[in-house]
Write a protein that holds these residues in place. Structure first.
Motif, PDB file in Angstrom:
ATOM      1  N   LYS A   1      13.066   7.634  -5.389  1.00 21.52           N
ATOM      2  CA  LYS A   1      12.841   7.923  -4.039  1.00 21.52           C
ATOM      3  C   LYS A   1      11.362   7.234  -3.678  1.00 21.52           C
ATOM      4  O   LYS A   1      10.931   7.327  -2.490  1.00 21.52           O
ATOM      5  CB  LYS A   1      12.603   9.236  -3.779  1.00 21.52           C
ATOM      6  N   CYS A   2      10.833   6.685  -4.594  1.00 24.54           N
ATOM      7  CA  CYS A   2       9.478   5.828  -4.200  1.00 24.54           C
ATOM      8  C   CYS A   2       9.614   4.791  -3.452  1.00 24.54           C
ATOM      9  O   CYS A   2      10.738   3.938  -3.530  1.00 24.54           O
ATOM     10  CB  CYS A   2       8.918   5.310  -5.683  1.00 24.54           C
ATOM     11  N   GLU A   3       8.896   4.197  -2.427  1.00 17.29           N
ATOM     12  CA  GLU A   3       9.233   3.135  -1.572  1.00 17.29           C
ATOM     13  C   GLU A   3       9.030   1.777  -2.218  1.00 17.29           C
ATOM     14  O   GLU A   3       8.255   1.891  -3.169  1.00 17.29           O
ATOM     15  CB  GLU A   3       8.316   3.215  -0.616  1.00 17.29           C
ATOM     16  N   SER A   4       9.743   0.708  -1.940  1.00 16.24           N
ATOM     17  CA  SER A   4       9.648  -0.583  -2.515  1.00 16.24           C
ATOM     18  C   SER A   4       8.197  -0.976  -2.285  1.00 16.24           C
ATOM     19  O   SER A   4       7.588  -0.681  -1.147  1.00 16.24           O
ATOM     20  CB  SER A   4      10.636  -1.307  -1.870  1.00 16.24           C
ATOM     21  N   VAL A   5       7.688  -1.784  -3.004  1.00 15.75           N
ATOM     22  CA  VAL A   5       6.404  -2.554  -3.063  1.00 15.75           C
ATOM     23  C   VAL A   5       6.425  -3.756  -2.375  1.00 15.75           C
ATOM     24  O   VAL A   5       5.590  -4.709  -2.050  1.00 15.75           O
ATOM     25  CB  VAL A   5       5.528  -2.505  -4.426  1.00 15.75           C
ATOM     26  N   TYR A   6       7.690  -4.329  -2.248  1.00 14.77           N
ATOM     27  CA  TYR A   6       8.087  -5.928  -1.924  1.00 14.77           C
ATOM     28  C   TYR A   6       9.346  -5.768  -1.284  1.00 14.77           C
ATOM     29  O   TYR A   6      10.224  -5.246  -1.724  1.00 14.77           O
ATOM     30  CB  TYR A   6       7.827  -6.631  -2.994  1.00 14.77           C
ATOM     31  N   ARG A   7       9.120  -6.617  -0.337  1.00 12.60           N
ATOM     32  CA  ARG A   7      10.673  -6.841   0.451  1.00 12.60           C
ATOM     33  C   ARG A   7      10.638  -8.379   0.781  1.00 12.60           C
ATOM     34  O   ARG A   7       9.510  -9.025   1.194  1.00 12.60           O
ATOM     35  CB  ARG A   7      10.924  -6.010   1.554  1.00 12.60           C
ATOM     36  N   MET A   8      11.659  -8.887   0.691  1.00  8.50           N
ATOM     37  CA  MET A   8      12.047 -10.064   1.048  1.00  8.50           C
ATOM     38  C   MET A   8      11.689 -10.572   2.793  1.00  8.50           C
ATOM     39  O   MET A   8      11.929  -9.692   3.245  1.00  8.50           O
ATOM     40  CB  MET A   8      13.522 -10.812   0.930  1.00  8.50           C
ATOM     41  N   THR A   9      11.313 -11.764   3.091  1.00 10.40           N
ATOM     42  CA  THR A   9      11.407 -11.937   4.225  1.00 10.40           C
ATOM     43  C   THR A   9      12.798 -12.506   4.869  1.00 10.40           C
ATOM     44  O   THR A   9      13.699 -12.833   4.264  1.00 10.40           O
ATOM     45  CB  THR A   9      10.270 -13.334   4.730  1.00 10.40           C
TER      46      THR A   9
ATOM     47  N   ARG B   1       0.943  -1.269  -0.092  1.00 15.70           N
ATOM     48  CA  ARG B   1      -0.129  -0.026  -0.005  1.00 15.70           C
ATOM     49  C   ARG B   1       0.825   1.216  -0.230  1.00 15.70           C
ATOM     50  O   ARG B   1       0.481   2.347  -0.970  1.00 15.70           O
ATOM     51  CB  ARG B   1      -0.693   0.111   1.199  1.00 15.70           C
ATOM     52  N   LYS B   2       1.929   1.412   0.848  1.00 11.59           N
ATOM     53  CA  LYS B   2       2.748   2.438   1.074  1.00 11.59           C
ATOM     54  C   LYS B   2       3.483   2.692  -0.259  1.00 11.59           C
ATOM     55  O   LYS B   2       3.891   3.724  -0.901  1.00 11.59           O
ATOM     56  CB  LYS B   2       3.517   2.188   2.316  1.00 11.59           C
ATOM     57  N   GLY B   3       3.968   1.656  -1.066  1.00  5.46           N
ATOM     58  CA  GLY B   3       4.755   1.594  -2.180  1.00  5.46           C
ATOM     59  C   GLY B   3       3.995   2.199  -3.352  1.00  5.46           C
ATOM     60  O   GLY B   3       4.271   3.161  -4.123  1.00  5.46           O
TER      61      GLY B   3
END
Length: 288
Positions: free
Chosen positions: A211-219, A149-151
């Motif tokens: 500068k846009c935030e990532s929409v996905y990050r690894m666990t 959502r934030k991404g």
């Protein structure tokens, strides 16, 4: 100072990837590829390149401008900067420049790209050096929806922004000094590679979409699997005053196969202790 350093570029689809190169006298020479951090560019390695040049080593040395950074092309308006796409770019760049016996040296974001590539393609990498980074950025799976959502929201904010000039070159230098905690002399080459003039006004070259935030990050499990898959000679260089989480015992205990060295400096410790960092890189590359 950089008499043999050449500006070059390679095409990837509709984009141009710029890089600096110290050429080798032999085509079979080791290729050492430097990959910079987020919002930096190839000039962040100039102090290291000048010292390598003085050594008169028969290395082919490449310092990349990642897509959207430095003199490299921006992605088209409808494409953003997903982390895994940088790994794909690196794969294609190494093929395009016909790199052989490749050693990857990455700082921060560049170090994460280099580690993931080394894990996925151990047959294409002879050695890995990570500066102020090790495990890929990871977070709990239950934060995935919030991150998505934030991404997306950050992308919408970018779409509603207009391009604004930088008041002056000196203001740009001061901004980067605050961000990096480096002095003016050290940060100036990085800033100069990231500025251009349009209609008599200064503008940043880098893509604002960075500068846009990532929409996905690894666990964390994903990140651990990546690092466990690295089988090449592996050196991690951390700054004494760098990001504290990088020195946490939890993470360091999982890096059983890497040599970990701390040097004086903050997050850009390779610019604060360039001679020591070059000697460490020389040790890894010449040993293998």
């Amino acid at each position: 100072m950089h008499s043999e350093l050449q500006e070059k570029s390679v095409r990837i689809d509709d984009r141009t990837i710029a890089y600096l190169e110290l050429e080798a006298s032999k085509t079979t020479a080791k290729t050492v590829v430097f990959i910079h951090g987020w919002m930096d560019n190839a000039a962040s390695f100039l102090p290291l390149l000048s010292r390598i040049e003085q050594q008169r080593l028969n290395w082919r040395v490449i310092a990349l401008d990642l897509s959207g950074h430095g003199h490299s092309s921006h992605k088209s308006e409808h494409h953003f900067y997903n982390f895994h796409d940088y790994i794909d770019d690196l794969h294609r760049i190494l093929i395009k420049i016909q790199a052989v016996d490749v050693y990857l040296v990455g700082h921060s974001l560049g170090a994460l790209i280099a580690s993931c590539y080394s894990a996925a393609f151990p047959d294409k990498v002879s050695g890995l050096v990570q500066i102020e980074a090790h495990f890929p950025l990871a977070e709990s799976a239950d934060l995935g929806v919030e991150r998505l959502r934030k991404g997306i929201e950050s992308r919408e904010r970018w779409r509603n922004k207009s391009l604004k000039p930088v008041p002056s070159k000196q203001d740009a230098i001061k901004m980067r000094m605050r961000a990096t905690k480096l002095d003016a002399e050290t940060v100036t080459p990085i800033v100069e590679r990231d500025l251009h003039q349009i209609g008599g006004q200064w503008y940043w070259r880098h893509d604002g979409k960075l500068k846009c935030e990532s929409v996905y990050r690894m666990t964390e499990q994903h990140a651990q699997e990546v690092m466990a898959a690295i089988t090449v000679p592996h050196l991690i260089i951390l700054g004494h005053r760098g990001y504290p989480y990088l020195r946490q015992a939890h993470w360091l205990s999982l890096l059983n196969h890497a040599q970990i060295v701390q040097v004086e400096g903050d997050h850009h410790c390779h610019l604060e202790s360039p001679q020591e960092v070059v000697e460490l890189i020389l040790g890894l590359v010449n040993k293998n």
